[in-house]
Design an enzyme around this catalytic site. Structure first.
Site, PDB file in Angstrom:
ATOM      1  N   SER A   1      34.718  38.074  42.214  1.00 46.10           N
ATOM      2  CA  SER A   1      33.479  38.789  41.915  1.00 46.10           C
ATOM      3  C   SER A   1      32.308  38.258  42.761  1.00 46.10           C
ATOM      4  O   SER A   1      32.344  38.342  43.980  1.00 46.10           O
ATOM      5  CB  SER A   1      33.193  38.708  40.418  1.00 46.10           C
ATOM      6  OG  SER A   1      32.097  39.508  40.098  1.00 46.10           O
TER       7      SER A   1
ATOM      8  N   HIS B   1      37.511  44.903  35.816  1.00 50.70           N
ATOM      9  CA  HIS B   1      37.067  43.867  36.744  1.00 50.70           C
ATOM     10  C   HIS B   1      38.022  42.669  36.706  1.00 50.70           C
ATOM     11  O   HIS B   1      38.426  42.146  37.739  1.00 50.70           O
ATOM     12  CB  HIS B   1      35.658  43.452  36.338  1.00 50.70           C
ATOM     13  CG  HIS B   1      34.910  42.691  37.386  1.00 50.70           C
ATOM     14  ND1 HIS B   1      34.919  43.039  38.719  1.00 50.70           N
ATOM     15  CD2 HIS B   1      34.107  41.600  37.284  1.00 50.70           C
ATOM     16  CE1 HIS B   1      34.142  42.181  39.380  1.00 50.70           C
ATOM     17  NE2 HIS B   1      33.652  41.300  38.544  1.00 50.70           N
TER      18      HIS B   1
ATOM     19  N   ASP C   1      37.910  41.618  43.717  1.00 50.81           N
ATOM     20  CA  ASP C   1      36.900  42.563  43.240  1.00 50.81           C
ATOM     21  C   ASP C   1      35.475  42.041  43.465  1.00 50.81           C
ATOM     22  O   ASP C   1      34.768  41.722  42.510  1.00 50.81           O
ATOM     23  CB  ASP C   1      37.130  42.899  41.758  1.00 50.81           C
ATOM     24  CG  ASP C   1      36.639  44.304  41.429  1.00 50.81           C
ATOM     25  OD1 ASP C   1      36.623  45.138  42.354  1.00 50.81           O
ATOM     26  OD2 ASP C   1      36.274  44.554  40.281  1.00 50.81           O
TER      27      ASP C   1
END
Lengths: 476, 213
Positions: free
Chosen positions: A182, A276, A206
């Site tokens: 992330s 996610h 991601d």
């Protein structure tokens, strides 16, 4: 292997192995709470664990403090905090070995990520290397997301300095691998950029989207940040970032919505984080080699689903790219190609891999026919069905129509195949689709035989079952 | 300017609201009464208007239903329409099969019997194939190699004049031999057949100009 999705934070409050090493530092054990926290006999030092913060600290805000926790095969259960300057004093930190940095993302709750232990173990299994878990929980734990974003620069600068000192001590940038999750993916990108893109590899899981959409490549992860950048997308319409950011971008199920994740807000927290988080779980599964996530380079997910991108000529003699740690069979080609987008589908739960078949149908109807195809495979008592209905397929006389059939489970050997066609017409005559040949090619196991059947008439909505036979030698 | 001009009539409306509503309801009631009387008037003989309208409605529905049903019943699949007389160009395949686990070296009559059976089988098989039946002419047993169990046969198809695509796809060697191979595969499971041919024991080539010699 089972991936636990339990809320670890809930366990912490009752954690017996709480160790307070300083006035401000509150370090808690979150894995193997009784074992790894207490000094094991024969070990002269205690384990250093990931910073665990309370939610109220997120509310007040935390100041950036970057820690490096070292894990090696020799000491896998127990992290050792590595001093930023005098790291040569740590005998387990061997600069001649490759080094992987694991960089987490935004942590609004302050709890340690649930996947750390798992990821460390699986990385250690790939190669004998130094695994450095970057703990910037103080900095990432802040209700104000903008503060966390600002702290990514500080974290990156801190780690860049550390890597430069590693280099001074004789480490090679080629053997450094940054794994960023992330927001951590952008941290990895910043480090890579500061080191002139000479880092060996960056893996972005991601990469964070909020506040990074539409920014220039210098302000996010991009292919120039390392010699090789691979990115996995799972939540592009949520916390993830749209677009392509690596030499290869893997899009799981198109990169946006993941199967098995809740669709409504009534599911609570999972509604927000499930897609996610899936990027990490898919990566763990791929490292474990439990999932074979073969991705197919294509212009869009829809084209991939339509079976238009099932060959990987560019990578010959290698197969199509497979998500995971070892990208060496494809790396050189991918770097040469610049940027590649690759797609794959997963099932809704562990192990996420699907079994795919390429289906080629040649018909002899004089006029065009359109329809969706429902395919069932039978092996003993087991039956798997797939509906290829994301669009209506076009069947033209003497022209091969290609379809992609994906099943959640792998059935072998296949004794019977059932086929049905549906046009969606409510009134009007029932059409017939006249097949000269149907050929079913297993994509995941190239050693398995192709299956064929000839001379079939499919009446609309009527299922036809047959025994597959080996295809004849002719190939077109 | 515009605003005030629009406001004026609206206010007027508001002031006489009650009386207007009453007269409106009254007008609707009267209107309905007129419609009812209208519907009661006989149009054709004793038939009243409402009945005529109802009959018309049913007639329209009936016509729609009938036409849909007819179109379904009378629908002819364009692929089922063909004229055998236009199939004039011969296409010949010659093939051979080896009967498994049997030795007929001493018993020629038994072998002849099997050959006849194979001929019947080929005729039924190709005569009932979805894609091939319309082009199929006949199957003929050519030779029985003495002392062996290889039966050679010949298949003749007739195609229309424009047959380039047909030769490449429907009447290709792959397709014609696959139909036989597929049949042999399906039979492989059912044991006890004297004419058991393992699917791998069948071969086929595109043959000469005619099958009759």
């Amino acid at each position: 292997m089972v991936i636990s999705l339990n809320n670890t934070h809930a366990n912490h409050t009752a954690s017996p192995g709480e160790v307070v090493t300083g006035e401000t530092k509150l370090i808690r054990c979150w894995v193997n709470q009784t074992r790894s926290c207490l000094p094991t006999p024969g070990q002269d030092s205690e384990c250093d664990n990931f910073t665990d913060l309370f939610f109220h600290e997120s509310f007040i805000g935390t100041n950036l403090y970057v820690r490096l926790l070292l894990y090696t095969r020799a000491k896998l259960e127990c992290g050792q905090e590595l001093p930023h300057h005098t790291f040569t004093s740590q005998p387990l930190f061997n600069l001649s070995r490759p080094t992987a940095f694991v960089i987490h993302g935004y942590r609004p709750t302050g709890a340690p990520p649930i996947w750390i232990d798992h990821l460390v173990h699986l990385l250690a299994r790939q190669e004998d290397m130094n695994i450095l878990v970057v703990d910037w929980n103080r900095g990432a734990c802040n209700l104000n997301y903008f503060t966390a974003i600002a702290n990514t620069r500080g974290t990156a600068a801190n780690l860049t300095g550390f890597i430069q000192r590693m280099q001074d001590e004789g480490a090679s940038l080629d053997s450094i691998h940054l794994i960023g999750i992330s927001l951590g993916a952008h941290v990895a990108g910043f480090i890579g950029a500061m080191l002139g893109g000479k880092i060996g590899r960056i893996t972005g899981l991601d990469p964070a989207g909020p506040m990074f959409a539409g920014v220039s490549p210098e302000e996010r992860l991009d292919p120039s940040d390392a010699q090789f950048v691979d990115v996995l997308h799972t939540d592009m319409d949520g916390f993830g970032l749209r677009g392509a950011h690596g030499h290869i971008d893997f899009y799981a199920n198109g990169g946006s919505d993941q199967p098995g994740c809740p669709k409504t807000i009534f599911s609570g927290k999972a509604f927000f984080v499930c897609d996610h988080q899936r990027s990490v779980f898919l990566y763990l599964c791929a490292l474990n080699r439990t999932c074979n996530l073969t991705a197919y380079p294509c212009s869009s997910y829809n084209d991939f689903l339509n079976g238009q991108c099932l060959q990987c000529e560019a990578f010959k003699p290698a197969s199509c790219p497979v998500l995971g740690y070892d990208m060496s069979p494809w790396k050189d080609t991918l770097v040469k190609l610049g940027q590649t987008r690759a797609f794959f589908s997963t099932s809704n739960e562990f192990p996420y891999s699907k079994t795919s078949y390429r289906v080629d149908i040649v018909t002899w109807n004089q006029y065009l026919r359109w329809g969706v195809v429902i395919l069932r495979l039978h092996s003993g008592k087991n039956v798997m069905e797939t509906r290829m209905d994301h669009n209506r397929y076009r069947f033209e006389q003497y022209t091969s129509t290609r379809l992609l059939a994906q099943f959640d489970e792998d059935l072998y050997p296949i004794q019977k195949i059932s086929l049905r066609i549906s046009t969606g017409n409510v009134i009007g005559p029932r059409y017939k689709l006249r097949l000269l040949r149907i050929r079913i090619t297993p994509l995941n196991q190239p050693e398995r035989p192709l299956m064929c059947r000839y001379d079939i008439i499919l009446e609309e909505n009527m299922e036809v079952s047959f025994r597959p036979l080996p295809c004849s030698e002719s190939n077109d | 300017m515009n605003d005030s001009m629009e406001l004026q009539p609206f206010e007027n409306n508001n002031s006489s609201d009650k009386t207007q509503t009453k007269s409106f309801a009254e007008r609707v009631r009267r209107g309905l009464e007129r419609v009812r009387r209208g519907l009661e008037t006989p149009v054709v003989g004793k038939l009243k208007l409402w009945l005529v309208l109802l009959i018309l409605l049913f007639a329209i529905i009936f016509v729609i239903v009938i036409s849909i049903t007819l179109s379904i019943v009378l629908y002819q699949d364009p692929d089922d329409k063909y004229d055998v007389r236009s199939f004039v160009v011969p296409r010949v395949f010659s093939g051979s099969v080896r009967v498994a686990n049997q030795n007929f070296s001493k018993n020629t009559t038994a072998l002849h019997g099997l050959a006849t059976q194979l001929g019947v089988k080929l005729t039924t098989l190709y005569g009932s194939s979805h894609a091939l039946a319309r082009y199929f002419k006949y199957a003929r047993i050519k030779t029985l190699s003495k002392g062996s169990v290889i039966i050679e046969f010949c298949l003749e198809f007739r195609m229309p004049l424009d047959s380039d695509q047909l030769v490449r796809y429907t009447l290709s060697r792959e397709m014609v031999s696959a139909v036989l191979r597929q049949h042999l595969y399906d039979q492989a499971g059912s044991g006890g057949n004297p004419l058991y041919i393992p699917p791998t024991n069948a071969s086929m080539q595109v043959g000469g100009p005619s099958c009759s010699s």
